[in-house]
Scaffold this motif. Structure first.
Motif, mmCIF file in Angstrom:
data_model
loop_
_atom_site.group_PDB
_atom_site.id
_atom_site.type_symbol
_atom_site.label_atom_id
_atom_site.label_comp_id
_atom_site.label_asym_id
_atom_site.label_seq_id
_atom_site.Cartn_x
_atom_site.Cartn_y
_atom_site.Cartn_z
ATOM 1 N N UNK A 130 0.829 -1.205 0.000
ATOM 2 C CA UNK A 130 0.000 0.000 0.000
ATOM 3 C C UNK A 130 0.868 1.262 0.000
ATOM 4 N N UNK A 131 0.506 2.209 -0.846
ATOM 5 C CA UNK A 131 1.254 3.462 -0.919
ATOM 6 C C UNK A 131 2.330 3.479 -1.978
ATOM 7 N N UNK A 132 2.535 2.346 -2.679
ATOM 8 C CA UNK A 132 3.519 2.327 -3.759
ATOM 9 C C UNK A 132 2.982 3.079 -4.971
ATOM 10 N N UNK A 133 3.873 3.824 -5.609
ATOM 11 C CA UNK A 133 3.564 4.517 -6.852
ATOM 12 C C UNK A 133 4.347 3.833 -7.961
ATOM 13 N N UNK A 134 3.660 3.124 -8.853
ATOM 14 C CA UNK A 134 4.297 2.357 -9.915
ATOM 15 C C UNK A 134 4.402 3.210 -11.170
ATOM 16 N N UNK A 135 5.624 3.389 -11.660
ATOM 17 C CA UNK A 135 5.876 4.190 -12.855
ATOM 18 C C UNK A 135 6.199 3.235 -13.995
ATOM 19 N N UNK A 136 5.330 3.213 -15.011
ATOM 20 C CA UNK A 136 5.517 2.240 -16.078
ATOM 21 C C UNK A 136 5.005 2.795 -17.399
ATOM 22 N N UNK A 137 4.850 1.911 -18.392
ATOM 23 C CA UNK A 137 4.434 2.309 -19.739
ATOM 24 C C UNK A 137 3.449 1.263 -20.251
ATOM 25 N N UNK A 138 2.681 1.559 -21.295
ATOM 26 C CA UNK A 138 1.558 0.696 -21.666
ATOM 27 C C UNK A 138 1.897 -0.783 -21.869
ATOM 28 N N UNK A 139 2.955 -1.104 -22.597
ATOM 29 C CA UNK A 139 3.269 -2.512 -22.837
ATOM 30 C C UNK A 139 3.596 -3.237 -21.536
ATOM 31 N N UNK A 140 4.287 -2.572 -20.636
ATOM 32 C CA UNK A 140 4.626 -3.209 -19.366
ATOM 33 C C UNK A 140 3.400 -3.344 -18.476
ATOM 34 N N UNK A 141 2.499 -2.351 -18.529
ATOM 35 C CA UNK A 141 1.255 -2.473 -17.777
ATOM 36 C C UNK A 141 0.432 -3.657 -18.273
ATOM 37 N N UNK A 142 0.451 -3.914 -19.586
ATOM 38 C CA UNK A 142 -0.266 -5.071 -20.128
ATOM 39 C C UNK A 142 0.321 -6.366 -19.585
ATOM 40 N N UNK B 224 1.994 -6.672 -16.710
ATOM 41 C CA UNK B 224 1.646 -6.741 -15.287
ATOM 42 C C UNK B 224 0.197 -7.189 -15.100
ATOM 43 N N UNK B 225 -0.689 -6.663 -15.926
ATOM 44 C CA UNK B 225 -2.100 -7.033 -15.815
ATOM 45 C C UNK B 225 -2.305 -8.519 -16.076
ATOM 46 N N UNK B 226 -1.592 -9.044 -17.081
ATOM 47 C CA UNK B 226 -1.730 -10.466 -17.404
ATOM 48 C C UNK B 226 -1.059 -11.356 -16.367
ATOM 49 N N UNK B 227 -0.069 -10.829 -15.669
ATOM 50 C CA UNK B 227 0.734 -11.657 -14.762
ATOM 51 C C UNK B 227 0.240 -11.642 -13.324
ATOM 52 N N UNK B 228 -0.427 -10.561 -12.925
ATOM 53 C CA UNK B 228 -0.862 -10.423 -11.533
ATOM 54 C C UNK B 228 -2.383 -10.451 -11.453
ATOM 55 N N UNK C 154 -4.301 1.206 -23.917
ATOM 56 C CA UNK C 154 -5.602 0.616 -24.240
ATOM 57 C C UNK C 154 -6.593 0.936 -23.117
ATOM 58 N N UNK C 155 -7.699 1.610 -23.416
ATOM 59 C CA UNK C 155 -8.677 1.930 -22.364
ATOM 60 C C UNK C 155 -9.180 0.697 -21.625
ATOM 61 N N UNK C 156 -9.330 -0.423 -22.328
ATOM 62 C CA UNK C 156 -9.792 -1.651 -21.663
ATOM 63 C C UNK C 156 -8.761 -2.139 -20.647
ATOM 64 N N UNK C 157 -7.473 -1.990 -20.982
ATOM 65 C CA UNK C 157 -6.408 -2.356 -20.041
ATOM 66 C C UNK C 157 -6.501 -1.497 -18.789
ATOM 67 N N UNK C 158 -6.669 -0.202 -18.965
ATOM 68 C CA UNK C 158 -6.741 0.698 -17.816
ATOM 69 C C UNK C 158 -7.954 0.380 -16.949
ATOM 70 N N UNK C 159 -9.065 0.035 -17.577
ATOM 71 C CA UNK C 159 -10.267 -0.298 -16.795
ATOM 72 C C UNK C 159 -10.067 -1.601 -16.028
ATOM 73 N N UNK C 160 -9.382 -2.571 -16.632
ATOM 74 C CA UNK C 160 -9.096 -3.824 -15.911
ATOM 75 C C UNK C 160 -8.235 -3.549 -14.686
ATOM 76 N N UNK D 82 -8.263 -2.591 -8.512
ATOM 77 C CA UNK D 82 -7.945 -1.717 -7.394
ATOM 78 C C UNK D 82 -6.772 -0.780 -7.600
ATOM 79 N N UNK D 83 -6.184 -0.760 -8.803
ATOM 80 C CA UNK D 83 -5.066 0.139 -9.075
ATOM 81 C C UNK D 83 -5.607 1.497 -9.516
ATOM 82 N N UNK D 84 -5.200 2.551 -8.834
ATOM 83 C CA UNK D 84 -5.577 3.913 -9.212
ATOM 84 C C UNK D 84 -4.635 4.347 -10.326
#
Length: 252
Positions: free
Chosen positions: A178-190, A192-196, A213-219, A224-226
């Motif tokens: 809690x309280x971590x600020x993750x700095x990343x880019x779209x391909x890496x967020x994809x 992370x989303x698939x892996x976690x 991708x808006x669908x990625x951001x909504x997922x 629970x990721x802001x």
């Protein structure tokens, strides 16, 4: 804004890795350089011409020519000596810093920014992310995005930076809190989303460098990721942000 030698080391390490990877036709090359390692070590495969080119890029980024120290980059072969040179020069002339554009919209070029402008932007970001306890970075620190979020912002917020780009997904999930600020880019967020499948509560995420991708951001939001999008470029720095992919950007 004073840059510590640790800041400069990270920036030079990332810069060298990116430039050498570019010359070798690769996306990125993370060189496990320590301060005492020689740039001429056969493990890195840096010849004399490449060392001259790297010295020129470092000079162009930190403007060592203003203090007359640029020639010493060719005299010294270890990264810690390069860090010392940049540190001395920066303390004398911290007025501007330059970043190389990605080349996605044309030929890559160096773009200069007033340091005071970037510090002002970091202060604006600090208000947006005031609840951050740690910064977890997946981005190189020598690009303007990484510089703002993993070099300047930690100083303003007085929080540590964790480099997570080489961590396995299992270790990464264990370290996030809690309280971590993750700095990343779209391909890496994809990735992370698939892996976690689940995330700790209270995480804040930032994405930039290209459309997400808006669908990625909504997922991610549903997990629970802001997640916050930052719009900007190497030429302009950050221009605006939004928390919902359906909304317009809010100008800084």
């Amino acid at each position: 804004m004073n840059l510590s030698e640790t800041d400069i080391f990270r920036m030079l390490r990332d810069l060298l890795g990116t430039e050498l990877a570019r010359k070798r036709g690769r996306h990125h090359l993370r060189i496990p350089l320590s301060g005492n390692d020689s740039l001429t070590d056969p493990r890195w495969g840096v010849d004399s011409l490449e060392r001259m080119e790297l010295a020129g890029i470092v000079n162009g980024m930190f403007h060592l020519y203003r203090t007359g120290l640029e020639d010493n980059l060719l005299r010294y072969k270890t990264l810690d000596r390069w860090v010392e040179l940049v540190s001395v020069s920066w303390k004398e002339h911290p007025e501007t810093i330059s970043f190389r554009t990605s080349g996605s919209t044309g030929t890559p070029e160096m773009v200069s920014h007033r340091t005071d402008d970037l510090v002002q932007e970091a202060a604006e970001l600090a208000r947006l992310f005031s609840g951050c306890r740690r910064i977890v970075s997946f981005v190189p620190s020598h690009h303007i995005y990484g510089f703002l979020f993993t070099i300047l912002l930690p100083h303003v917020l007085d929080v540590p930076v964790i480099e997570a780009g080489t961590e396995g997904i299992g270790k990464l999930r264990e370290m996030l809190t809690t309280g971590d600020l993750l700095i990343s880019f779209p391909a890496n967020w994809a990735w992370l989303d698939a892996s976690l499948p689940d995330w700790p509560a209270g995480l804040i995420g930032v994405t930039s460098t290209g459309p997400a991708d808006p669908d990625l951001l909504r997922r991610l939001q549903n997990k629970g990721v802001d997640i916050i999008e930052i719009y900007g470029s190497s030429e302009t720095g950050g221009i605006g942000f939004r928390r919902n992919p359906s909304d317009a950007y809010i100008l800084f």
